[in-house]
Design an enzyme around this catalytic site. Sequence first.
Site, PDB file in Angstrom:
ATOM      1  N   LYS A  15      41.005  50.450  33.951  1.00  0.00           N
ATOM      2  CA  LYS A  15      42.374  50.955  33.861  1.00  0.00           C
ATOM      3  C   LYS A  15      42.699  51.420  32.443  1.00  0.00           C
ATOM      4  O   LYS A  15      43.243  52.514  32.235  1.00  0.00           O
ATOM      5  CB  LYS A  15      43.359  49.868  34.292  1.00  0.00           C
ATOM      6  CG  LYS A  15      43.310  49.532  35.774  1.00  0.00           C
ATOM      7  CD  LYS A  15      44.258  48.392  36.107  1.00  0.00           C
ATOM      8  CE  LYS A  15      44.218  48.039  37.581  1.00  0.00           C
ATOM      9  NZ  LYS A  15      45.142  46.928  37.926  1.00  0.00           N
ATOM     10  N   ALA A  20      45.441  45.843  32.600  1.00  0.00           N
ATOM     11  CA  ALA A  20      45.484  44.451  33.057  1.00  0.00           C
ATOM     12  C   ALA A  20      45.164  44.393  34.542  1.00  0.00           C
ATOM     13  O   ALA A  20      45.472  45.312  35.295  1.00  0.00           O
ATOM     14  CB  ALA A  20      46.856  43.841  32.789  1.00  0.00           C
ATOM     15  N   ASP A  21      44.536  43.292  34.939  1.00  0.00           N
ATOM     16  CA  ASP A  21      44.287  43.073  36.353  1.00  0.00           C
ATOM     17  C   ASP A  21      44.227  41.579  36.618  1.00  0.00           C
ATOM     18  O   ASP A  21      43.936  40.784  35.709  1.00  0.00           O
ATOM     19  CB  ASP A  21      42.989  43.725  36.807  1.00  0.00           C
ATOM     20  CG  ASP A  21      42.964  43.933  38.313  1.00  0.00           C
ATOM     21  OD1 ASP A  21      43.497  44.965  38.770  1.00  0.00           O
ATOM     22  OD2 ASP A  21      42.440  43.069  39.037  1.00  0.00           O
ATOM     23  N   GLN A  22      44.507  41.225  37.845  1.00  0.00           N
ATOM     24  CA  GLN A  22      44.515  39.819  38.224  1.00  0.00           C
ATOM     25  C   GLN A  22      43.713  39.635  39.511  1.00  0.00           C
ATOM     26  O   GLN A  22      43.910  40.375  40.478  1.00  0.00           O
ATOM     27  CB  GLN A  22      45.944  39.330  38.421  1.00  0.00           C
ATOM     28  CG  GLN A  22      46.080  37.836  38.632  1.00  0.00           C
ATOM     29  CD  GLN A  22      47.539  37.420  38.730  1.00  0.00           C
ATOM     30  OE1 GLN A  22      48.240  37.841  39.631  1.00  0.00           O
ATOM     31  NE2 GLN A  22      47.993  36.598  37.787  1.00  0.00           N
TER      32      GLN A  22
END
Length: 209
Positions: free
Chosen positions: A65, A81-83
């Site tokens: 991203k 950001a990623d979760q």
Amino acid sequence: MNASALWLAPTPLLLASASTTRRDLLTGAGLPVETAPARIDERALEAEGGDLTPVELARRLARAKAEEVAARHPGRVVIGADQVLECGGRVFHKPADIAAAHAHLARLQGRTHALNSAVAIRRDGSPEDFVEQDFVETAWLTMRPLDTGAIDAYLRLAGEAVTTSVGAYQLEGLGIHLFERVEGDHSTILGLPLTPLLARLRSMGLLVF
């Protein structure tokens, strides 16, 4: 102190996400923020990653991203950001609909799961040489035992908002009623670990203090 006095870069921080929660975390910390959602296929990247651990997958997606948005916006400081939610060796994505949300909660109830929140910082498409810019923080959440009636009641009250979050809950809202124990930083649970992020921005010379 207003955001322009705190932030030392000539342009606002660029968040590679449409997440209002992540944006609110940054603006709440006094940072000027603009958003530019990344144009990536997350599920394709996950498939290409093969046997990545949930932590590695979160890091891969955050990097993708940040790099995609940074390539389109030269000179900008970009946050990706990623979760990734993992429970019992299985990765959970955002539920497609209420029925999928019910199925997710039925699998998570009475168990402890991990929320792995990854962040990547890029400027001109590359990480800075003098500081490690990619990191992952993990929080552990234990959902209380829930029968079908309790899950139905929660979903009826929470509505379609449950489809916007992994695990079908938002801890900052009605989702808090689902849990008996939460271990980890609140911003990590919301998807953007602020304390380590601010430390890295400080190391890059981007904050006044």
